[in-house]
Design a protein around this motif. Sequence first.
Motif, PDB file in Angstrom:
ATOM      1  N   ILE A 270       0.833  -1.193   0.000  1.00 54.41           N
ATOM      2  CA  ILE A 270       0.000   0.000   0.000  1.00 54.41           C
ATOM      3  C   ILE A 270       0.872   1.248   0.000  1.00 54.41           C
ATOM      4  N   GLY A 271       0.784   2.032  -1.054  1.00 56.16           N
ATOM      5  CA  GLY A 271       1.481   3.308  -1.110  1.00 56.16           C
ATOM      6  C   GLY A 271       2.851   3.231  -1.740  1.00 56.16           C
ATOM      7  N   GLU A 272       3.295   4.373  -2.259  1.00 58.69           N
ATOM      8  CA  GLU A 272       4.654   4.455  -2.785  1.00 58.69           C
ATOM      9  C   GLU A 272       5.637   4.206  -1.649  1.00 58.69           C
ATOM     10  N   GLY A 273       6.687   3.470  -1.947  1.00 58.65           N
ATOM     11  CA  GLY A 273       7.695   3.194  -0.941  1.00 58.65           C
ATOM     12  C   GLY A 273       7.522   1.872  -0.239  1.00 58.65           C
ATOM     13  N   SER A 274       6.452   1.122  -0.543  1.00 63.32           N
ATOM     14  CA  SER A 274       6.300  -0.183   0.103  1.00 63.32           C
ATOM     15  C   SER A 274       7.414  -1.110  -0.355  1.00 63.32           C
ATOM     16  N   SER A 275       7.861  -1.962   0.552  1.00 68.30           N
ATOM     17  CA  SER A 275       9.034  -2.802   0.295  1.00 68.30           C
ATOM     18  C   SER A 275       8.714  -3.899  -0.711  1.00 68.30           C
ATOM     19  N   SER A 276       9.379  -3.869  -1.859  1.00 68.81           N
ATOM     20  CA  SER A 276       9.154  -4.916  -2.859  1.00 68.81           C
ATOM     21  C   SER A 276       9.655  -6.264  -2.360  1.00 68.81           C
ATOM     22  N   ALA A 277      10.713  -6.250  -1.530  1.00 71.64           N
ATOM     23  CA  ALA A 277      11.235  -7.512  -1.005  1.00 71.64           C
ATOM     24  C   ALA A 277      10.201  -8.185  -0.113  1.00 71.64           C
ATOM     25  N   LEU A 278       9.511  -7.404   0.720  1.00 75.51           N
ATOM     26  CA  LEU A 278       8.505  -7.983   1.617  1.00 75.51           C
ATOM     27  C   LEU A 278       7.252  -8.386   0.848  1.00 75.51           C
ATOM     28  N   ILE A 279       6.725  -7.483   0.021  1.00 73.05           N
ATOM     29  CA  ILE A 279       5.448  -7.743  -0.658  1.00 73.05           C
ATOM     30  C   ILE A 279       5.586  -8.905  -1.640  1.00 73.05           C
ATOM     31  N   ASN A 280       6.600  -8.859  -2.486  1.00 68.48           N
ATOM     32  CA  ASN A 280       6.810  -9.960  -3.433  1.00 68.48           C
ATOM     33  C   ASN A 280       7.210 -11.243  -2.713  1.00 68.48           C
ATOM     34  N   GLY A 281       8.007 -11.105  -1.646  1.00 65.04           N
ATOM     35  CA  GLY A 281       8.462 -12.282  -0.918  1.00 65.04           C
ATOM     36  C   GLY A 281       7.332 -13.014  -0.214  1.00 65.04           C
ATOM     37  N   LEU A 282       6.378 -12.275   0.372  1.00 64.97           N
ATOM     38  CA  LEU A 282       5.229 -12.904   1.020  1.00 64.97           C
ATOM     39  C   LEU A 282       4.472 -13.787   0.035  1.00 64.97           C
ATOM     40  N   ALA A 283       4.233 -13.239  -1.168  1.00 60.81           N
ATOM     41  CA  ALA A 283       3.483 -13.989  -2.176  1.00 60.81           C
ATOM     42  C   ALA A 283       4.294 -15.169  -2.703  1.00 60.81           C
ATOM     43  N   LYS A 284       5.572 -14.951  -2.937  1.00 56.79           N
ATOM     44  CA  LYS A 284       6.407 -16.025  -3.480  1.00 56.79           C
ATOM     45  C   LYS A 284       6.527 -17.181  -2.501  1.00 56.79           C
ATOM     46  N   GLU A 285       6.842 -16.870  -1.238  1.00 55.17           N
ATOM     47  CA  GLU A 285       7.026 -17.936  -0.249  1.00 55.17           C
ATOM     48  C   GLU A 285       5.699 -18.538   0.182  1.00 55.17           C
ATOM     49  N   GLY A 286       4.596 -17.780   0.027  1.00 53.05           N
ATOM     50  CA  GLY A 286       3.283 -18.277   0.405  1.00 53.05           C
ATOM     51  C   GLY A 286       2.478 -18.819  -0.756  1.00 53.05           C
ATOM     52  N   GLY A 287       3.094 -18.956  -1.929  1.00 49.50           N
ATOM     53  CA  GLY A 287       2.406 -19.551  -3.077  1.00 49.50           C
ATOM     54  C   GLY A 287       1.227 -18.746  -3.571  1.00 49.50           C
TER      55      GLY A 287
END
Length: 632
Positions: A421-438
């Motif tokens: 949510i919003g500019e500046g959100s961490s791509s490592a966290l957001i993409n990582g949550l989805a990747k590791e959580g399928g």
Amino acid sequence: MVNCCGLITANKDPVPLKSIEVELEVRDHVATVVSTLNYENKEDKPLEAVFVFPLPGDAAVCHFSAQIGQTQIVAEVKEKQKAREEYDDALSSGQQAFLLEESEQSPDIFSLSVGSLPPGESASIRLDYVTELAVQADDGLRFCLPAVLNPRYQPLGSGGSGGVQVTSVPASLVPYSLSFSARVSSPRPISKVESSCSLDPLQYLNSEQTQATIKLAAGHKFDRDVELLIYYKDAHQPTAVVEAGQASAELGSLMGDPVVMVSLYPEFPQSVMSSVASCGEFVFLLDRSGSMDCPINNSKQQETRISSARDTLLLLLKSLPMGCYFNIYSFGSSYEHIFPKSVEYSQQTMEEALKKVGEMGANLGGTEILSPLQHIYSQSCIPSQPRQLFVFTDGEVGNTKQVLDLVKKNSGSHRCFSFGIGEGSSSALINGLAKEGGGHAQFITGTDRMQPKVMQSLRFALQPAVVDISVTWDLPKGVSVTVLSPPITALFQGQRSLIYAQLTGQSPKAAEGCVTVKYSLAGHPSQNQLRFSLKPAEDTGSTVHRLGARTLIRSLEMEERERRGQPDGGLKEKVVQLSVQSGVSSSFTAFIAVNKADGEAIQGPLVRRNIPIAWMGVPPMKGGRRSCVLDL
């Protein structure tokens, strides 16, 4: 609390970073980014400047060099502690030195130390990285050059920030400028390029419209993210690109052998898709930390991140199928839930939830996301109701790797869908949550594209889970394959899956290979197949090799963390060796460049200057504290 007064020198001169130049080259769905940072020391003392900045979490940093006057120094990748020692030794002996290293807490944060810059001296620093472009709900490919840095919240009791302290200033006072240009090429025609910023008109370079250039309009203030959305015709065609190995590298090594990048868009049988599930347990986790009260972007519309997150969640709540189960958690320094445990979705429970969500504000303090996740995972799953976790956050956490490790550990019991949510959100966290959580990741930076993104994630969540996924290769005799990517754990209709693999051995001219993905969906066995030429593509450089190396490095790093305290089979050494061999950054290595031509020690103490970065203003936290590790 981060000091929000801008940093100035004793003479009230601007900080030494003068300008940033960015050149982007997009080839189909892969981007190469060349950034040049120009420094000048206007003080009367030698200077050490520190600049902390973000990159996409899955980017592969592959080149770092510095130009001082007529002297150019190209950095080498070395084990991190050795690089730091070499940097300190260089400074103590009066030599100019440059150190680029990845944060130990999150793979999307880098710090650049410009050491021993003499009075009046200028330095030009070049940083190259390659990254994959994510596919949006409307089939556009998204590239984002972050500009707004938000303070990362470090959980209480975690023992410090673990990063460089950096002063921040309001975005309007950032004293350096940005120039940005892009070149796009693809086998398919380019339909259009859109941006949240003003662009000059798209310039096609050929009649087939498969090559084009674009640049930011004059006068752009680097006070908001530069987001490009690139649209191709027939975007969902599967592709394979074979890249030749480097002639200077040893045959049989990753950089010496060809590497193939396979891009698959699975097509599920219509008979199965027509019976989309109407069941599931939907668990929503909403960030209510103080930073969520900040504007969603730097436009004149002062919509806050918390209001955008509420709108996103409300839209999802109204779209759930009757008869499923759901619950809503919210968190800051502590966490809350609407129901003691998940309840059946009905008109009554929906209305109760809508009312409570509408009243939620950004008033729960810091960003302690681990505790609510641990609580959610401790709850027993409901039989015949597959769990789907939806996370809404601005991503301002300092323990990204710890969070992702927890999600991966519990990936067998749920799928995770994340919303930055919003500019500046961490791509490592957001993409990582989805990747590791399928699951699937989305970024919400305004209201214009919120609805299609939300509905796409819900469609994915309602699709039956794909199980028994396997990838098989059919290659000519004498050619073997080593897969660099981790096993595919999730497949969704219309979502791209990327596979990197090293090809060893000699193949005859005009030879073909074939990759087949087999899986089971709702009890129906199915497969997708792609045939491809083994002839290497032209003019790809080492982009595919570096992305493949980055993928393997990330997998090994996670495995090393999982085995921490146990024999790890030399995983750290493998990462360092692969990082040095490929020239790609890792959490265990750093780029170090030393100008050894300067033999004369600099007189006087070295003054440390932290380079300020754009900051959108975070209100004081309740029940928590802020670290000074910053991200865009």
